[in-house]
Design a protein around this motif. Structure first.
Motif, PDB file in Angstrom:
ATOM      1  N   GLY A  66      27.814  45.018  37.292  1.00 53.72           N
ATOM      2  CA  GLY A  66      28.668  46.127  36.911  1.00 53.72           C
ATOM      3  C   GLY A  66      28.093  47.439  37.405  1.00 53.72           C
ATOM      4  N   ALA A  67      28.934  48.462  37.488  1.00 53.88           N
ATOM      5  CA  ALA A  67      28.486  49.781  37.932  1.00 53.88           C
ATOM      6  C   ALA A  67      29.594  50.798  37.717  1.00 53.88           C
ATOM      7  N   THR A  68      29.189  52.053  37.614  1.00 48.84           N
ATOM      8  CA  THR A  68      30.129  53.159  37.679  1.00 48.84           C
ATOM      9  C   THR A  68      29.914  53.883  39.003  1.00 48.84           C
ATOM     10  N   GLY A  69      30.756  54.876  39.264  1.00 42.19           N
ATOM     11  CA  GLY A  69      30.628  55.627  40.509  1.00 42.19           C
ATOM     12  C   GLY A  69      31.914  55.586  41.300  1.00 42.19           C
ATOM     13  N   SER A 106      31.137  49.506  33.511  1.00 39.00           N
ATOM     14  CA  SER A 106      31.973  49.675  34.701  1.00 39.00           C
ATOM     15  C   SER A 106      33.196  50.534  34.424  1.00 39.00           C
ATOM     16  N   ARG A 107      33.338  50.987  33.207  1.00 42.01           N
ATOM     17  CA  ARG A 107      34.489  51.803  32.822  1.00 42.01           C
ATOM     18  C   ARG A 107      34.582  53.041  33.720  1.00 42.01           C
ATOM     19  N   GLY A 108      35.738  53.213  34.338  1.00 41.33           N
ATOM     20  CA  GLY A 108      35.964  54.404  35.154  1.00 41.33           C
ATOM     21  C   GLY A 108      35.478  54.301  36.590  1.00 41.33           C
ATOM     22  N   LEU A 109      34.980  53.143  37.011  1.00 46.88           N
ATOM     23  CA  LEU A 109      34.595  52.984  38.412  1.00 46.88           C
ATOM     24  C   LEU A 109      35.803  53.304  39.296  1.00 46.88           C
ATOM     25  N   VAL A 110      35.633  54.292  40.181  1.00 43.94           N
ATOM     26  CA  VAL A 110      36.739  54.760  41.023  1.00 43.94           C
ATOM     27  C   VAL A 110      36.776  53.949  42.306  1.00 43.94           C
ATOM     28  N   ILE A 111      37.951  53.390  42.620  1.00 43.18           N
ATOM     29  CA  ILE A 111      38.160  52.664  43.872  1.00 43.18           C
ATOM     30  C   ILE A 111      39.465  53.178  44.458  1.00 43.18           C
ATOM     31  N   GLU A 112      39.379  54.023  45.487  1.00 39.89           N
ATOM     32  CA  GLU A 112      40.585  54.661  45.999  1.00 39.89           C
ATOM     33  C   GLU A 112      40.413  55.059  47.464  1.00 39.89           C
ATOM     34  N   GLY A 113      41.537  55.215  48.122  1.00 39.16           N
ATOM     35  CA  GLY A 113      41.544  55.712  49.493  1.00 39.16           C
ATOM     36  C   GLY A 113      41.014  54.734  50.524  1.00 39.16           C
ATOM     37  N   SER A 116      34.281  42.453  34.358  1.00 41.46           N
ATOM     38  CA  SER A 116      33.730  43.336  33.328  1.00 41.46           C
ATOM     39  C   SER A 116      34.629  43.455  32.113  1.00 41.46           C
ATOM     40  N   GLY A 117      35.925  43.338  32.306  1.00 44.53           N
ATOM     41  CA  GLY A 117      36.872  43.530  31.213  1.00 44.53           C
ATOM     42  C   GLY A 117      37.074  44.977  30.828  1.00 44.53           C
ATOM     43  N   GLU A 118      36.511  45.904  31.584  1.00 44.27           N
ATOM     44  CA  GLU A 118      36.644  47.335  31.288  1.00 44.27           C
ATOM     45  C   GLU A 118      37.684  47.956  32.218  1.00 44.27           C
ATOM     46  N   PRO A 119      38.286  49.066  31.799  1.00 45.24           N
ATOM     47  CA  PRO A 119      39.294  49.702  32.657  1.00 45.24           C
ATOM     48  C   PRO A 119      38.654  50.379  33.869  1.00 45.24           C
ATOM     49  N   LEU A 120      38.994  49.922  35.053  1.00 41.20           N
ATOM     50  CA  LEU A 120      38.546  50.550  36.276  1.00 41.20           C
ATOM     51  C   LEU A 120      39.572  51.582  36.727  1.00 41.20           C
ATOM     52  N   ALA A 121      39.125  52.585  37.462  1.00 39.90           N
ATOM     53  CA  ALA A 121      40.030  53.632  37.954  1.00 39.90           C
ATOM     54  C   ALA A 121      40.425  53.296  39.387  1.00 39.90           C
ATOM     55  N   ILE A 122      41.354  52.355  39.537  1.00 35.71           N
ATOM     56  CA  ILE A 122      41.794  51.937  40.860  1.00 35.71           C
ATOM     57  C   ILE A 122      42.985  52.794  41.258  1.00 35.71           C
ATOM     58  N   GLY A 123      42.769  53.628  42.262  1.00 34.02           N
ATOM     59  CA  GLY A 123      43.822  54.517  42.728  1.00 34.02           C
ATOM     60  C   GLY A 123      44.598  53.909  43.875  1.00 34.02           C
ATOM     61  N   ALA A 124      45.128  54.769  44.737  1.00 29.79           N
ATOM     62  CA  ALA A 124      45.919  54.317  45.876  1.00 29.79           C
ATOM     63  C   ALA A 124      44.997  53.789  46.969  1.00 29.79           C
ATOM     64  N   PRO A 147      49.044  42.607  54.065  1.00 26.22           N
ATOM     65  CA  PRO A 147      49.689  41.420  53.486  1.00 26.22           C
ATOM     66  C   PRO A 147      48.661  40.413  52.986  1.00 26.22           C
ATOM     67  N   GLY A 148      48.990  39.784  51.847  1.00 26.41           N
ATOM     68  CA  GLY A 148      48.129  38.765  51.266  1.00 26.41           C
ATOM     69  C   GLY A 148      47.094  39.289  50.303  1.00 26.41           C
ATOM     70  N   LEU A 149      46.946  40.605  50.207  1.00 28.12           N
ATOM     71  CA  LEU A 149      45.958  41.192  49.314  1.00 28.12           C
ATOM     72  C   LEU A 149      46.608  41.640  48.007  1.00 28.12           C
ATOM     73  N   THR A 150      46.056  41.152  46.910  1.00 25.80           N
ATOM     74  CA  THR A 150      46.453  41.580  45.569  1.00 25.80           C
ATOM     75  C   THR A 150      45.565  42.753  45.165  1.00 25.80           C
ATOM     76  N   ARG A 151      46.169  43.780  44.590  1.00 22.86           N
ATOM     77  CA  ARG A 151      45.432  45.001  44.252  1.00 22.86           C
ATOM     78  C   ARG A 151      44.266  44.711  43.309  1.00 22.86           C
ATOM     79  N   PHE A 152      44.509  43.889  42.265  1.00 18.20           N
ATOM     80  CA  PHE A 152      43.496  43.709  41.219  1.00 18.20           C
ATOM     81  C   PHE A 152      43.687  42.344  40.569  1.00 18.20           C
ATOM     82  N   GLU A 153      42.569  41.740  40.239  1.00 18.96           N
ATOM     83  CA  GLU A 153      42.617  40.457  39.535  1.00 18.96           C
ATOM     84  C   GLU A 153      41.489  40.402  38.517  1.00 18.96           C
ATOM     85  N   ARG A 154      41.836  40.153  37.260  1.00 20.69           N
ATOM     86  CA  ARG A 154      40.806  39.998  36.232  1.00 20.69           C
ATOM     87  C   ARG A 154      40.367  38.528  36.168  1.00 20.69           C
ATOM     88  N   ARG A 155      39.054  38.329  36.115  1.00 20.75           N
ATOM     89  CA  ARG A 155      38.543  36.958  36.129  1.00 20.75           C
ATOM     90  C   ARG A 155      37.591  36.734  34.953  1.00 20.75           C
TER      91      ARG A 155
END
Length: 319
Positions: A237-240, A271-278, A298-306, A311-319
Protein backbone atom coordinates in the motif's frame (compact mmCIF):
# COMPACT_ATOMS: atom_id res chain seq x y z
CA UNK A 1 -2.01 1.37 -32.84
CA UNK A 2 0.21 0.23 -29.97
CA UNK A 3 3.28 0.23 -32.22
CA UNK A 4 2.57 3.77 -33.39
CA UNK A 5 2.17 4.94 -29.79
CA UNK A 6 5.53 3.41 -28.92
CA UNK A 7 7.26 5.01 -31.88
CA UNK A 8 5.87 8.44 -31.21
CA UNK A 9 5.98 8.64 -27.46
CA UNK A 10 7.82 5.84 -25.70
CA UNK A 11 11.37 7.18 -26.08
CA UNK A 12 11.84 10.32 -23.97
CA UNK A 13 14.37 12.78 -25.32
CA UNK A 14 16.64 12.28 -22.33
CA UNK A 15 17.10 8.62 -23.30
CA UNK A 16 18.64 9.39 -26.69
CA UNK A 17 22.08 10.58 -25.51
CA UNK A 18 22.27 7.63 -23.13
CA UNK A 19 21.44 5.05 -25.79
CA UNK A 20 23.93 6.43 -28.28
CA UNK A 21 26.62 7.72 -25.92
CA UNK A 22 26.86 4.60 -23.78
CA UNK A 23 28.63 2.44 -26.38
CA UNK A 24 31.41 0.76 -24.37
CA UNK A 25 34.89 2.10 -24.97
CA UNK A 26 38.07 0.71 -23.45
CA UNK A 27 39.35 2.47 -20.36
CA UNK A 28 42.26 4.63 -21.46
CA UNK A 29 45.72 4.41 -19.91
CA UNK A 30 47.07 7.51 -18.26
CA UNK A 31 45.26 9.54 -15.59
CA UNK A 32 43.66 7.65 -12.72
CA UNK A 33 40.05 6.63 -13.48
CA UNK A 34 38.63 7.97 -10.20
CA UNK A 35 39.32 11.54 -9.09
CA UNK A 36 38.09 13.14 -5.86
CA UNK A 37 37.14 16.58 -7.11
CA UNK A 38 37.77 18.43 -3.86
CA UNK A 39 41.42 17.33 -3.61
CA UNK A 40 42.13 16.70 -7.29
CA UNK A 41 43.77 13.42 -6.35
CA UNK A 42 43.27 10.37 -8.53
CA UNK A 43 42.90 6.73 -7.53
CA UNK A 44 43.26 3.45 -9.38
CA UNK A 45 40.36 1.78 -7.54
CA UNK A 46 36.93 3.16 -6.77
CA UNK A 47 37.07 1.89 -3.19
CA UNK A 48 40.24 3.93 -2.62
CA UNK A 49 38.45 7.07 -3.76
CA UNK A 50 35.43 6.30 -1.55
CA UNK A 51 37.72 5.74 1.44
CA UNK A 52 39.49 9.03 0.72
CA UNK A 53 36.21 10.92 1.07
CA UNK A 54 35.61 9.05 4.32
CA UNK A 55 33.07 10.62 6.64
CA UNK A 56 33.08 13.94 4.80
CA UNK A 57 31.37 15.11 1.65
CA UNK A 58 32.87 14.74 -1.81
CA UNK A 59 32.46 14.16 -5.52
CA UNK A 60 34.18 11.30 -7.33
CA UNK A 61 34.57 11.90 -11.06
CA UNK A 62 34.61 8.66 -13.02
CA UNK A 63 36.48 8.39 -16.32
CA UNK A 64 34.95 7.04 -19.51
CA UNK A 65 35.41 3.38 -20.36
CA UNK A 66 34.67 -0.01 -18.83
CA UNK A 67 35.05 -0.20 -15.06
CA UNK A 68 35.28 -3.77 -13.83
CA UNK A 69 35.25 -2.44 -10.31
CA UNK A 70 32.88 -1.82 -7.40
CA UNK A 71 32.79 -0.06 -4.03
CA UNK A 72 31.05 0.00 -0.65
CA UNK A 73 30.20 3.37 0.92
CA UNK A 74 29.81 3.14 4.71
CA UNK A 75 29.91 6.82 5.69
CA UNK A 76 29.96 10.34 4.32
CA UNK A 77 28.02 11.89 1.45
CA UNK A 78 29.35 11.08 -2.00
CA UNK A 79 28.39 12.08 -5.53
CA UNK A 80 29.44 9.49 -8.13
CA UNK A 81 29.59 11.50 -11.37
CA UNK A 82 30.55 10.40 -14.88
CA UNK A 83 33.14 12.63 -16.54
CA UNK A 84 31.12 12.07 -19.74
CA UNK A 85 27.50 11.06 -19.13
CA UNK A 86 26.72 7.61 -20.52
CA UNK A 87 30.37 6.62 -21.08
CA UNK A 88 31.45 5.49 -17.62
CA UNK A 89 30.28 1.88 -17.59
CA UNK A 90 30.33 -0.44 -14.58
CA UNK A 91 30.37 -3.88 -16.13
CA UNK A 92 29.69 -7.15 -14.34
CA UNK A 93 31.59 -6.72 -11.04
CA UNK A 94 29.80 -6.61 -7.68
CA UNK A 95 30.90 -6.00 -4.09
CA UNK A 96 29.67 -8.20 -1.22
CA UNK A 97 27.82 -10.30 -3.79
CA UNK A 98 25.30 -7.45 -4.14
CA UNK A 99 25.99 -4.61 -6.56
CA UNK A 100 28.52 -2.36 -8.24
CA UNK A 101 27.70 0.32 -5.67
CA UNK A 102 26.68 -0.74 -2.17
CA UNK A 103 25.51 2.40 -0.37
CA UNK A 104 25.09 2.65 3.39
CA UNK A 105 26.68 6.01 4.09
CA UNK A 106 25.02 9.32 4.91
CA UNK A 107 23.70 9.95 1.41
CA UNK A 108 24.71 9.62 -2.23
CA UNK A 109 24.11 10.91 -5.74
CA UNK A 110 24.67 9.01 -8.99
CA UNK A 111 24.91 11.06 -12.17
CA UNK A 112 25.46 9.85 -15.74
CA UNK A 113 26.66 6.29 -14.99
CA UNK A 114 25.89 3.01 -16.77
CA UNK A 115 25.47 -0.30 -14.90
CA UNK A 116 25.30 -3.55 -16.85
CA UNK A 117 25.67 -7.34 -16.64
CA UNK A 118 25.27 -7.66 -12.86
CA UNK A 119 24.59 -11.24 -11.71
CA UNK A 120 25.14 -12.92 -8.35
CA UNK A 121 24.32 -16.33 -6.84
CA UNK A 122 21.16 -15.18 -5.03
CA UNK A 123 19.71 -13.74 -8.24
CA UNK A 124 19.70 -10.10 -7.06
CA UNK A 125 22.74 -8.72 -8.86
CA UNK A 126 22.12 -4.98 -9.12
CA UNK A 127 23.73 -1.81 -10.33
CA UNK A 128 23.02 -0.25 -6.93
CA UNK A 129 22.18 -1.77 -3.56
CA UNK A 130 20.89 0.99 -1.31
CA UNK A 131 20.90 0.03 2.36
CA UNK A 132 20.16 3.35 4.08
CA UNK A 133 20.00 7.14 3.63
CA UNK A 134 18.92 9.30 0.71
CA UNK A 135 19.93 8.56 -2.86
CA UNK A 136 19.44 10.75 -5.94
CA UNK A 137 19.90 9.15 -9.37
CA UNK A 138 19.91 11.21 -12.54
CA UNK A 139 20.68 10.57 -16.22
CA UNK A 140 21.82 6.98 -15.61
CA UNK A 141 21.29 3.67 -17.40
CA UNK A 142 20.71 0.22 -15.88
CA UNK A 143 20.64 -2.72 -18.29
CA UNK A 144 21.10 -6.44 -18.84
CA UNK A 145 21.21 -7.32 -15.14
CA UNK A 146 19.13 -9.24 -12.63
CA UNK A 147 18.07 -6.01 -10.94
CA UNK A 148 18.62 -2.32 -11.55
CA UNK A 149 18.23 -0.97 -8.01
CA UNK A 150 17.47 -2.90 -4.83
CA UNK A 151 17.04 -1.25 -1.43
CA UNK A 152 16.77 -2.27 2.19
CA UNK A 153 14.45 -0.43 4.62
CA UNK A 154 14.88 3.18 5.76
CA UNK A 155 11.52 4.82 6.57
CA UNK A 156 13.22 8.20 7.11
CA UNK A 157 14.93 8.37 3.71
CA UNK A 158 14.04 9.21 0.11
CA UNK A 159 15.04 7.57 -3.17
CA UNK A 160 14.78 9.86 -6.20
CA UNK A 161 15.20 8.67 -9.81
CA UNK A 162 15.05 11.18 -12.66
CA UNK A 163 15.81 11.07 -16.41
CA UNK A 164 17.12 7.51 -16.36
CA UNK A 165 16.55 4.25 -18.25
CA UNK A 166 15.97 0.68 -17.01
CA UNK A 167 16.26 -1.95 -19.75
CA UNK A 168 16.35 -5.78 -19.88
CA UNK A 169 16.13 -6.23 -16.11
CA UNK A 170 14.34 -8.61 -13.75
CA UNK A 171 14.06 -12.39 -13.46
CA UNK A 172 11.85 -15.13 -12.00
CA UNK A 173 13.75 -18.39 -12.33
CA UNK A 174 16.05 -20.92 -10.60
CA UNK A 175 13.58 -21.35 -7.76
CA UNK A 176 14.66 -17.99 -6.30
CA UNK A 177 12.55 -15.00 -5.35
CA UNK A 178 11.89 -12.73 -8.32
CA UNK A 179 14.05 -9.72 -9.09
CA UNK A 180 12.66 -6.51 -10.58
CA UNK A 181 13.86 -3.50 -12.54
CA UNK A 182 13.54 -1.40 -9.37
CA UNK A 183 12.65 -2.97 -6.02
CA UNK A 184 12.55 -0.84 -2.88
CA UNK A 185 12.02 -1.87 0.70
CA UNK A 186 10.16 0.21 3.26
CA UNK A 187 11.61 3.59 2.32
CA UNK A 188 9.95 6.81 3.42
CA UNK A 189 9.41 8.13 -0.08
CA UNK A 190 10.22 7.04 -3.62
CA UNK A 191 10.13 9.58 -6.45
CA UNK A 192 10.45 8.46 -10.09
CA UNK A 193 10.18 11.06 -12.85
CA UNK A 194 10.95 11.37 -16.57
CA UNK A 195 12.30 7.81 -16.66
CA UNK A 196 11.94 4.93 -19.13
CA UNK A 197 11.30 1.29 -18.24
CA UNK A 198 11.51 -1.21 -21.10
CA UNK A 199 12.18 -4.80 -22.23
CA UNK A 200 11.76 -6.38 -18.80
CA UNK A 201 12.97 -9.97 -18.46
CA UNK A 202 10.82 -10.98 -15.48
CA UNK A 203 9.27 -9.61 -12.32
CA UNK A 204 7.77 -6.13 -12.04
CA UNK A 205 9.11 -2.95 -13.57
CA UNK A 206 8.68 -0.85 -10.41
CA UNK A 207 8.02 -2.61 -7.10
CA UNK A 208 7.91 -0.20 -4.17
CA UNK A 209 7.20 -0.90 -0.50
CA UNK A 210 7.56 2.77 0.46
CA UNK A 211 4.78 4.54 2.32
CA UNK A 212 4.68 7.39 -0.19
CA UNK A 213 5.29 7.40 -3.93
CA UNK A 214 5.48 10.05 -6.63
CA UNK A 215 5.64 8.43 -10.06
CA UNK A 216 5.13 10.99 -12.81
CA UNK A 217 6.02 11.54 -16.45
CA UNK A 218 7.53 8.10 -17.09
CA UNK A 219 7.15 5.52 -19.86
CA UNK A 220 6.66 1.80 -19.21
CA UNK A 221 7.16 0.02 -22.54
CA UNK A 222 6.57 -3.71 -22.11
CA UNK A 223 6.12 -4.35 -25.84
CA UNK A 224 9.43 -6.27 -25.94
CA UNK A 225 9.20 -7.66 -22.41
CA UNK A 226 9.49 -11.35 -21.56
CA UNK A 227 7.58 -13.12 -18.75
CA UNK A 228 6.94 -9.82 -16.98
CA UNK A 229 4.39 -8.94 -14.30
CA UNK A 230 2.86 -5.64 -13.14
CA UNK A 231 4.18 -2.30 -14.37
CA UNK A 232 3.84 -0.73 -10.92
CA UNK A 233 3.43 -2.85 -7.79
CA UNK A 234 2.79 -1.18 -4.43
CA UNK A 235 2.61 -4.45 -2.43
CA UNK A 236 2.33 -2.81 1.02
CA UNK A 237 0.00 0.00 0.00
CA UNK A 238 1.01 3.64 -0.42
CA UNK A 239 -0.22 7.19 -0.71
CA UNK A 240 1.04 9.80 -3.14
CA UNK A 241 0.62 10.22 -6.87
CA UNK A 242 0.90 8.17 -10.07
CA UNK A 243 0.30 10.60 -12.91
CA UNK A 244 1.00 11.40 -16.55
CA UNK A 245 2.74 8.11 -17.31
CA UNK A 246 2.46 6.00 -20.46
CA UNK A 247 1.94 2.23 -20.14
CA UNK A 248 2.08 -0.28 -23.01
CA UNK A 249 1.57 -3.87 -21.92
CA UNK A 250 3.43 -6.54 -23.89
CA UNK A 251 2.29 -9.90 -25.21
CA UNK A 252 4.68 -12.13 -23.22
CA UNK A 253 3.38 -11.85 -19.64
CA UNK A 254 3.64 -14.02 -16.57
CA UNK A 255 0.76 -11.99 -15.14
CA UNK A 256 -1.25 -9.62 -17.33
CA UNK A 257 -4.18 -9.18 -14.93
CA UNK A 258 -3.29 -5.59 -13.92
CA UNK A 259 -1.03 -2.70 -14.80
CA UNK A 260 -0.96 -1.06 -11.34
CA UNK A 261 -1.40 -3.18 -8.19
CA UNK A 262 -2.08 -1.73 -4.74
CA UNK A 263 -1.58 -3.65 -1.45
CA UNK A 264 -1.45 -7.06 -3.12
CA UNK A 265 0.68 -8.54 -0.30
CA UNK A 266 -0.15 -6.56 2.86
CA UNK A 267 -1.81 -3.39 4.13
CA UNK A 268 1.18 -1.97 5.99
CA UNK A 269 0.71 1.57 4.68
CA UNK A 270 -2.54 3.46 4.15
CA UNK A 271 -3.64 3.85 0.56
CA UNK A 272 -6.57 6.21 1.09
CA UNK A 273 -6.38 9.06 -1.40
CA UNK A 274 -3.66 7.61 -3.62
CA UNK A 275 -3.98 9.74 -6.77
CA UNK A 276 -3.90 7.96 -10.14
CA UNK A 277 -4.69 10.33 -13.00
CA UNK A 278 -3.60 11.63 -16.37
CA UNK A 279 -2.07 8.31 -17.45
CA UNK A 280 -2.37 6.54 -20.82
CA UNK A 281 -2.45 2.75 -21.06
CA UNK A 282 -2.79 0.23 -23.89
CA UNK A 283 -3.01 -3.55 -24.26
CA UNK A 284 -1.69 -5.58 -27.21
CA UNK A 285 -3.99 -5.56 -30.20
CA UNK A 286 -5.79 -8.63 -31.53
CA UNK A 287 -5.26 -10.78 -28.42
CA UNK A 288 -8.72 -10.49 -26.91
CA UNK A 289 -7.04 -9.82 -23.59
CA UNK A 290 -8.66 -8.00 -20.70
CA UNK A 291 -6.88 -6.44 -17.76
CA UNK A 292 -7.47 -4.03 -14.89
CA UNK A 293 -5.70 -0.69 -15.07
CA UNK A 294 -5.76 -0.55 -11.24
CA UNK A 295 -6.22 -3.66 -9.08
CA UNK A 296 -6.71 -2.87 -5.40
CA UNK A 297 -6.45 -5.11 -2.33
CA UNK A 298 -6.41 -2.26 0.21
CA UNK A 299 -10.16 -1.75 0.44
CA UNK A 300 -9.59 1.99 0.87
CA UNK A 301 -10.93 4.73 -1.42
CA UNK A 302 -8.34 5.62 -4.05
CA UNK A 303 -8.47 8.92 -5.94
CA UNK A 304 -8.61 7.58 -9.48
CA UNK A 305 -9.15 10.47 -11.86
CA UNK A 306 -9.32 10.66 -15.64
CA UNK A 307 -7.00 8.24 -17.44
CA UNK A 308 -6.88 7.40 -21.17
CA UNK A 309 -7.41 3.64 -21.32
CA UNK A 310 -7.39 1.51 -24.45
CA UNK A 311 -9.74 -1.35 -25.34
CA UNK A 312 -9.80 -4.27 -22.91
CA UNK A 313 -8.74 -2.21 -19.89
CA UNK A 314 -11.07 -1.91 -16.91
CA UNK A 315 -10.57 1.30 -14.92
CA UNK A 316 -10.61 -0.34 -11.47
CA UNK A 317 -11.02 -3.74 -9.90
CA UNK A 318 -11.23 -4.56 -6.20
CA UNK A 319 -9.63 -7.86 -5.26
Amino acid sequence: MVQSIVRRQMLPLFALPLLFASVPVPAQPGPAPYVVAESGRGYARLQEAVDAVGGGQGTIRIASGYHRDCAVQTMGRIAFVAAEPGRAIFDGVTCEGKAALVLRGDGARVDGLVFQNMRVPDGNGAGIRLERSNLDIVNSLFRNSEEGILTANDPQATLTIDRSTFSRLGRCDRGLSCAHSVYTGDYGRVVVTNTRFEKGSGGHYLKVRAGRVDVEGNSFDDSQGSATNYMIDLPSGATGRIANNLFVQGRDKENYSAIIAVAAEERKHPSRGLVIEGNRARLPEDMGRKSAFVADWSGEPLAIGANDLGPGLTRFERR
